[in-house]
Motif scaffolding. Structure first.
Motif, PDB file in Angstrom:
ATOM      1  N   LEU A 139      -1.607   7.002   5.270  1.00 52.24           N
ATOM      2  CA  LEU A 139      -1.289   7.554   4.179  1.00 52.24           C
ATOM      3  C   LEU A 139      -2.252   7.220   3.049  1.00 52.24           C
ATOM      4  CD1 LEU A 139       0.830   9.258   2.628  1.00 52.24           C
ATOM      5  CD2 LEU A 139       2.151   7.132   2.325  1.00 52.24           C
ATOM      6  N   LYS A 140      -2.575   6.311   2.798  1.00 52.97           N
ATOM      7  CA  LYS A 140      -3.498   5.882   1.573  1.00 52.97           C
ATOM      8  C   LYS A 140      -4.985   6.586   1.888  1.00 52.97           C
ATOM      9  CE  LYS A 140      -5.909   1.906  -0.331  1.00 52.97           C
ATOM     10  NZ  LYS A 140      -6.113   0.600  -0.062  1.00 52.97           N
ATOM     11  N   LEU A 141      -5.351   6.457   3.155  1.00 47.26           N
ATOM     12  CA  LEU A 141      -6.716   7.319   3.385  1.00 47.26           C
ATOM     13  C   LEU A 141      -6.490   8.607   3.414  1.00 47.26           C
ATOM     14  CD1 LEU A 141      -9.445   6.840   4.436  1.00 47.26           C
ATOM     15  CD2 LEU A 141      -8.603   7.397   6.854  1.00 47.26           C
ATOM     16  N   ASN A 142      -5.408   9.378   3.586  1.00 45.53           N
ATOM     17  CA  ASN A 142      -5.396  10.683   3.430  1.00 45.53           C
ATOM     18  C   ASN A 142      -4.941  11.165   1.961  1.00 45.53           C
ATOM     19  OD1 ASN A 142      -5.131  11.145   6.293  1.00 45.53           O
ATOM     20  ND2 ASN A 142      -3.120  11.296   6.574  1.00 45.53           N
ATOM     21  N   ASN A 158       0.799  -1.187   0.151  1.00 43.63           N
ATOM     22  CA  ASN A 158       0.078  -0.077   0.129  1.00 43.63           C
ATOM     23  C   ASN A 158       1.000   1.192   0.147  1.00 43.63           C
ATOM     24  OD1 ASN A 158      -2.347  -1.465   0.110  1.00 43.63           O
ATOM     25  ND2 ASN A 158      -2.659  -1.355   2.251  1.00 43.63           N
ATOM     26  N   THR A 159       1.979   1.198   0.889  1.00 38.38           N
ATOM     27  CA  THR A 159       2.762   2.498   0.833  1.00 38.38           C
ATOM     28  C   THR A 159       3.527   2.746  -0.553  1.00 38.38           C
ATOM     29  OG1 THR A 159       2.792   2.066   3.209  1.00 38.38           O
ATOM     30  CG2 THR A 159       4.533   3.704   2.195  1.00 38.38           C
ATOM     31  N   LEU A 160       4.123   1.619  -1.042  1.00 33.07           N
ATOM     32  CA  LEU A 160       4.690   1.776  -2.216  1.00 33.07           C
ATOM     33  C   LEU A 160       3.726   2.319  -3.248  1.00 33.07           C
ATOM     34  CD1 LEU A 160       7.041  -1.450  -2.421  1.00 33.07           C
ATOM     35  CD2 LEU A 160       7.689   0.935  -1.929  1.00 33.07           C
ATOM     36  N   GLN A 161       2.381   1.754  -3.206  1.00 31.82           N
ATOM     37  CA  GLN A 161       1.568   2.311  -4.144  1.00 31.82           C
ATOM     38  C   GLN A 161       1.332   3.893  -4.001  1.00 31.82           C
ATOM     39  OE1 GLN A 161       0.141   1.031  -7.101  1.00 31.82           O
ATOM     40  NE2 GLN A 161      -0.521   3.119  -7.371  1.00 31.82           N
ATOM     41  N   PRO A 170      -8.136  19.080   2.945  1.00 35.26           N
ATOM     42  CA  PRO A 170      -7.771  18.155   3.915  1.00 35.26           C
ATOM     43  C   PRO A 170      -6.395  17.488   3.801  1.00 35.26           C
ATOM     44  CG  PRO A 170      -9.239  17.021   1.885  1.00 35.26           C
ATOM     45  CD  PRO A 170      -8.825  18.489   1.791  1.00 35.26           C
ATOM     46  N   THR A 171      -6.010  16.922   4.664  1.00 36.90           N
ATOM     47  CA  THR A 171      -4.631  16.021   4.877  1.00 36.90           C
ATOM     48  C   THR A 171      -3.716  16.780   4.086  1.00 36.90           C
ATOM     49  OG1 THR A 171      -5.634  14.928   2.713  1.00 36.90           O
ATOM     50  CG2 THR A 171      -6.214  13.946   4.867  1.00 36.90           C
ATOM     51  N   LEU A 172      -3.351  18.003   4.503  1.00 31.68           N
ATOM     52  CA  LEU A 172      -2.033  18.496   4.011  1.00 31.68           C
ATOM     53  C   LEU A 172      -0.991  18.217   4.351  1.00 31.68           C
ATOM     54  CD1 LEU A 172      -2.888  22.328   4.672  1.00 31.68           C
ATOM     55  CD2 LEU A 172      -2.132  21.386   2.630  1.00 31.68           C
ATOM     56  N   ASN A 173      -0.840  17.046   5.135  1.00 30.28           N
ATOM     57  CA  ASN A 173       0.572  16.382   5.814  1.00 30.28           C
ATOM     58  C   ASN A 173       0.909  15.721   4.629  1.00 30.28           C
ATOM     59  OD1 ASN A 173      -1.637  14.541   5.837  1.00 30.28           O
ATOM     60  ND2 ASN A 173      -1.078  13.660   7.916  1.00 30.28           N
ATOM     61  N   ILE A 174       0.043  15.204   3.616  1.00 31.52           N
ATOM     62  CA  ILE A 174       0.917  14.384   2.430  1.00 31.52           C
ATOM     63  C   ILE A 174       1.679  15.214   1.544  1.00 31.52           C
ATOM     64  CG2 ILE A 174      -1.348  12.922   2.259  1.00 31.52           C
ATOM     65  CD1 ILE A 174      -1.954  14.215  -0.379  1.00 31.52           C
ATOM     66  N   PHE A 193      -7.613  13.631  -0.061  1.00 28.01           N
ATOM     67  CA  PHE A 193      -7.325  14.693  -0.676  1.00 28.01           C
ATOM     68  C   PHE A 193      -7.927  14.687  -2.204  1.00 28.01           C
ATOM     69  CE2 PHE A 193      -4.615  16.495  -4.058  1.00 28.01           C
ATOM     70  CZ  PHE A 193      -4.303  17.823  -3.663  1.00 28.01           C
ATOM     71  N   MET A 194      -7.980  13.599  -2.780  1.00 25.33           N
ATOM     72  CA  MET A 194      -8.043  13.389  -4.094  1.00 25.33           C
ATOM     73  C   MET A 194      -9.798  13.466  -4.458  1.00 25.33           C
ATOM     74  SD  MET A 194      -5.588  13.109  -5.838  1.00 25.33           S
ATOM     75  CE  MET A 194      -6.302  12.815  -7.485  1.00 25.33           C
ATOM     76  N   HIS A 195     -10.434  13.188  -3.160  1.00 22.90           N
ATOM     77  CA  HIS A 195     -11.976  13.499  -3.272  1.00 22.90           C
ATOM     78  C   HIS A 195     -12.374  14.747  -2.856  1.00 22.90           C
ATOM     79  CE1 HIS A 195     -11.782   9.198  -3.710  1.00 22.90           C
ATOM     80  NE2 HIS A 195     -12.878   9.087  -4.570  1.00 22.90           N
ATOM     81  N   SER A 196     -11.609  15.522  -2.567  1.00 20.89           N
ATOM     82  CA  SER A 196     -11.833  16.789  -2.199  1.00 20.89           C
ATOM     83  C   SER A 196     -12.052  17.689  -3.284  1.00 20.89           C
ATOM     84  CB  SER A 196     -10.787  17.443  -0.962  1.00 20.89           C
ATOM     85  OG  SER A 196      -9.642  17.699  -1.936  1.00 20.89           O
ATOM     86  N   ASP A 197     -12.498  18.887  -2.789  1.00 15.43           N
ATOM     87  CA  ASP A 197     -12.659  20.209  -3.810  1.00 15.43           C
ATOM     88  C   ASP A 197     -11.464  20.788  -4.398  1.00 15.43           C
ATOM     89  OD1 ASP A 197     -13.713  22.047  -5.404  1.00 15.43           O
ATOM     90  OD2 ASP A 197     -14.547  23.424  -3.940  1.00 15.43           O
TER      91      ASP A 197
END
Length: 326
Positions: A261-264, A130-133, A189-193, A268-272
């Motif tokens: 990380l995967k969830l974050n 999951n992390t490599l992806q 959301p999830t700016l930490n990425i 992000f991708m589903h945000s505006d």
């Protein structure tokens, strides 16, 4: 191998399914040792049957044993030693059970990992994949969004500023811009990425390999002790246990971070994504953010048209003539 366990309360003893203090136990009906018990202050009568006579010796330290019919009874620890020699099946089973209890106690700081070894190995490998992806997805996001926009997002993460706002202006009769107000567009959301130290696969795999090796070492220690390849009194055993325990302390965090990380990234991708167009006041970076938003939403338009339509939409919403980044 199921982990041996000990019962310390009479209430827990009585809750065991199919257990009955009155069930008689003999060598012929004995199947296995299910639990050990040590119940301080309670007196239990031994149910061991020897030469058609029930033992009935009072004790508080003994074993719950399973019989061939599936029922469970109680026998005293000292009673089995008195009535059965070490070469009988019942004594062998009890000795083996005591060995396993001793091993569990010796390895107690890492036994939880050993007990859940199969699931943890799977979770560890899932975390790695999951992390490599996730790293691959992040590299694509960084590339498509542009380095400067990513830098701005990183700065917002560091300053805890997730809300993107715009300034609204009206034009007077001389076409001069008159500041009207500042309006929030939304929250990222999830700016930490955008504040991850490294997306290096090799560095990550080194950490994975250390944890996998530590988990395998923990399981190997249990097997070596169970098979008497190692002795519990070996001088180097305590060091091995301590070293393995120290390495495994990172395991839970490793698995948790992968899931987060995967969830974050998904959040992000589903945000505006439209609000990313107003991270920067520079048109070239706004175009880059517009390209990203167009691609992620599978739209058929140009960045220039997309930006202009977004500005018209916001100007209409805020009843102004011009929209600018804060």
């Amino acid at each position: 191998m199921s982990a041996p366990s000990k019962i310390y309360k009479i209430e827990d003893l009585k809750k065991i399914d199919r257990f009955d203090l009155d069930i008689e136990v003999n060598a012929e009906s004995f199947l296995r040792v299910a639990y050990a018990y040590y119940i301080e202050g309670e007196i239990i009568s031994c149910s061991l049957l020897r030469v058609n006579k029930r033992c009935n010796r009072k004790h508080n330290h003994g074993y719950v044993v399973e019989l061939s019919n599936g029922q469970l009874g109680a026998i005293g620890k000292d009673c089995t030693k008195k009535h059965f020699s070490d070469d009988t099946e019942i004594r062998k089973a009890i000795n083996d059970f005591e060995d396993q209890l001793s091993i569990k106690e010796k390895l107690k700081v890492i036994y939880g990992y050993i007990e859940n070894y199969e699931q943890l190995i799977k979770s560890l490998n899932d975390a790695k994949n999951n992390t490599l992806q996730s790293f691959k997805n992040l590299r694509e996001i960084y590339s498509n969004l542009g380095s400067y926009n990513c830098f701005l997002l990183q700065q917002r993460c560091k300053t805890a500023k997730p809300t993107v706002s715009v300034k609204a202006y009206k034009l007077n009769n001389k076409d001069e811009e008159i500041y009207q107000a500042t309006y929030p567009l939304g929250t990222i959301p999830t700016l930490n990425i955008f504040n991850i130290n490294s997306l290096n696969n090799d560095e990550y795999l080194l950490k994975f390999n250390r944890l996998e090796k530590a988990l395998i070492s923990a399981k190997r220690l249990e097997l070596q002790l169970s098979r008497k390849i190692k002795n519990q009194k070996d001088k180097d055993l305590d060091f091995e246990i301590k070293n393995t325990s120290k390495q495994l302390q990172e395991l839970d965090g490793f698995i948790k971070e992968s899931k987060e990380l995967k969830l974050n990234i998904e959040k992000f991708m589903h945000s505006d994504l439209n609000i990313l167009c107003y991270l920067s006041s520079m048109y070239e970076h706004q175009l880059k953010a517009a390209e990203f938003s167009i691609a992620m939403n599978s739209l058929d338009t140009s960045p220039e048209v997309y930006l202009r339509s977004l500005e018209i939409k916001l100007a209409t919403k805020f009843k102004c003539h011009r929209i600018k980044s804060e």
